[in-house]
Design a protein around this motif. Structure first.
Motif, mmCIF file in Angstrom:
data_model
loop_
_atom_site.group_PDB
_atom_site.id
_atom_site.type_symbol
_atom_site.label_atom_id
_atom_site.label_comp_id
_atom_site.label_asym_id
_atom_site.label_seq_id
_atom_site.Cartn_x
_atom_site.Cartn_y
_atom_site.Cartn_z
ATOM 1 N N GLY A 58 16.643 -0.774 28.741
ATOM 2 C CA GLY A 58 17.075 0.078 29.886
ATOM 3 C C GLY A 58 16.821 -0.441 31.158
ATOM 4 O O GLY A 58 17.327 -0.163 32.061
ATOM 5 N N VAL A 59 15.245 -0.815 31.147
ATOM 6 C CA VAL A 59 14.854 -1.279 32.555
ATOM 7 C C VAL A 59 15.531 -2.619 32.810
ATOM 8 O O VAL A 59 15.918 -2.739 34.095
ATOM 9 C CB VAL A 59 13.369 -1.539 32.487
ATOM 10 N N PHE A 60 15.859 -3.357 31.879
ATOM 11 C CA PHE A 60 16.936 -4.701 32.197
ATOM 12 C C PHE A 60 18.341 -4.213 32.844
ATOM 13 O O PHE A 60 18.824 -4.675 33.652
ATOM 14 C CB PHE A 60 16.856 -5.476 31.020
ATOM 15 N N ALA A 61 18.848 -3.022 32.109
ATOM 16 C CA ALA A 61 20.040 -2.816 32.653
ATOM 17 C C ALA A 61 19.843 -2.337 34.087
ATOM 18 O O ALA A 61 20.852 -2.224 34.902
ATOM 19 C CB ALA A 61 20.801 -1.534 31.790
ATOM 20 N N TYR A 62 18.923 -1.534 34.388
ATOM 21 C CA TYR A 62 18.685 -0.878 35.719
ATOM 22 C C TYR A 62 18.454 -2.179 36.673
ATOM 23 O O TYR A 62 19.296 -2.132 37.771
ATOM 24 C CB TYR A 62 17.225 -0.154 35.732
ATOM 25 N N MET A 63 17.971 -3.084 36.463
ATOM 26 C CA MET A 63 17.699 -4.553 37.229
ATOM 27 C C MET A 63 19.142 -4.982 37.400
ATOM 28 O O MET A 63 19.467 -5.296 38.593
ATOM 29 C CB MET A 63 16.707 -5.430 36.766
ATOM 30 N N LEU A 64 19.887 -4.964 36.428
ATOM 31 C CA LEU A 64 21.037 -5.592 36.648
ATOM 32 C C LEU A 64 22.135 -4.870 37.274
ATOM 33 O O LEU A 64 22.593 -5.376 38.415
ATOM 34 C CB LEU A 64 21.674 -5.786 35.104
ATOM 35 N N GLY A 65 22.055 -3.598 37.241
ATOM 36 C CA GLY A 65 22.902 -2.631 38.223
ATOM 37 C C GLY A 65 22.399 -2.965 39.611
ATOM 38 O O GLY A 65 23.103 -2.454 40.485
ATOM 39 N N ALA A 66 20.866 -2.882 39.798
ATOM 40 C CA ALA A 66 20.354 -2.849 41.162
ATOM 41 C C ALA A 66 20.914 -4.175 41.677
ATOM 42 O O ALA A 66 21.182 -4.171 42.851
ATOM 43 C CB ALA A 66 18.962 -2.714 41.371
ATOM 44 N N ALA A 67 21.062 -5.324 41.145
ATOM 45 C CA ALA A 67 21.500 -6.599 41.620
ATOM 46 C C ALA A 67 22.943 -6.699 42.037
ATOM 47 O O ALA A 67 23.320 -7.096 43.000
ATOM 48 C CB ALA A 67 21.028 -7.734 40.753
ATOM 49 N N ILE A 68 23.890 -5.839 41.077
ATOM 50 C CA ILE A 68 25.168 -5.924 41.384
ATOM 51 C C ILE A 68 25.480 -5.086 42.396
ATOM 52 O O ILE A 68 26.498 -5.370 43.109
ATOM 53 C CB ILE A 68 25.878 -5.761 39.829
ATOM 54 N N LYS A 69 25.041 -3.786 42.202
ATOM 55 C CA LYS A 69 25.381 -2.715 43.454
ATOM 56 C C LYS A 69 24.693 -2.814 44.654
ATOM 57 O O LYS A 69 25.097 -2.317 45.629
ATOM 58 C CB LYS A 69 25.346 -1.208 42.626
ATOM 59 N N LYS A 70 23.647 -3.631 44.735
ATOM 60 C CA LYS A 70 22.686 -3.761 45.909
ATOM 61 C C LYS A 70 22.179 -2.501 46.285
ATOM 62 O O LYS A 70 22.520 -2.241 47.663
ATOM 63 C CB LYS A 70 23.588 -4.607 47.072
#
Length: 80
Positions: A58-70
């Protein structure tokens, strides 16, 4: 990886107000490492290791989303 991220923030002089998503992503990386170490090494019970693995994903998915969505809100931000 963590020291590279901190060094990048320091060299680029990013403040929390300028790039909050980057700071939250870095905090997510710290959480990912801690939770991942519980999942792999320090979890004594099978249930604890499984829960830690799910939380790490879940934390990895959050980090991925934060990087994509800025955005610090990660996947909660609608596409613009």
């Amino acid at each position: 990886l963590l020291s590279s991220g901190i060094g990048l923030l320091w060299l680029a002089s990013f403040s929390m107000a300028q790039q909050p998503w980057l700071w939250w992503k870095l905090l997510g990386l710290v959480a990912y490492v801690v939770i991942g170490s519980v999942a792999i090494r320090y979890g004594r019970r099978r249930r604890t290791r499984l829960l830690a693995a799910v939380l790490a994903a879940g934390v990895f998915a959050y980090m991925l989303g934060a990087a994509i969505k800025k955005s610090a809100l990660s996947w909660l931000v609608s596409a613009i």
